[in-house]
Design a protein around this motif. Structure first.
Motif, short mmCIF file in Angstrom:
data_model
loop_
_atom_site.label_atom_id
_atom_site.label_comp_id
_atom_site.label_asym_id
_atom_site.label_seq_id
_atom_site.Cartn_x
_atom_site.Cartn_y
_atom_site.Cartn_z
N PHE A 84 0.84 -1.20 0.00
CA PHE A 84 0.00 0.00 0.00
C PHE A 84 0.87 1.25 0.00
N ALA A 85 1.95 1.24 0.74
CA ALA A 85 2.88 2.38 0.73
C ALA A 85 3.45 2.58 -0.68
N GLY A 86 3.78 1.47 -1.34
CA GLY A 86 4.26 1.57 -2.72
C GLY A 86 3.21 2.16 -3.64
N SER A 87 1.97 1.75 -3.42
CA SER A 87 0.86 2.27 -4.22
C SER A 87 0.72 3.78 -4.04
N LEU A 88 0.83 4.24 -2.80
CA LEU A 88 0.74 5.68 -2.54
C LEU A 88 1.90 6.44 -3.17
N LEU A 89 3.09 5.85 -3.14
CA LEU A 89 4.25 6.51 -3.77
C LEU A 89 4.08 6.62 -5.28
#
Length: 132
Positions: free
Chosen positions: A95-100
């Protein structure tokens, strides 16, 4: 903070609307590129060349914006699958990757808007009175 299935699901409408906006921008630029190309072929004008180059850069940026937006949505789905499978830590990382990726897409959008403003300045530059 606990990440639940609904959190990545919140990005679905956001990313979908962004992709729609990016697609509309792409279609408008594609039509403008075709028109300017035809104009240049019919009547080569040095003023059209920088505008056409500008359009090439903007089309590439929009392609990259779309790629990053779709990748963000893809990672949201992967995140939801990981959360559903009980893999909370992996889901949080994805999810953090998705936000980035979404952030990168938005940053490219800002860059494309800046280039768009320069294109308008080129277009309207010949209307300004010349200084002696």
């Amino acid at each position: 903070m606990e990440l639940t299935l609904t959190t990545p699901g919140l990005l679905f409408p956001t990313v979908s609307l962004l992709l729609l906006a990016y697609t509309n921008r792409f279609l408008a630029l594609a039509a403008l590129s075709r028109t300017m190309h035809a104009q240049y072929k019919a009547n080569p004008d040095a003023l059209l060349l920088p505008q056409i180059e500008n359009l090439k850069v903007r089309v590439r940026l929009i392609r990259d914006m779309q790629f990053l937006g779709v990748s963000s949505l893809f990672l949201c789905v992967v995140c939801m699958l990981l959360l559903f499978a009980g893999m909370g830590r992996a889901g949080e990382a994805v999810f953090a990757g998705s936000l980035l990726l979404l952030l990168a897409s938005l940053a490219l959008s800002i860059w494309e808007i800046q280039i768009s403003i320069r294109a308008l300045q080129i277009q309207l530059g010949d209307l300004e009175p010349r200084k002696p």
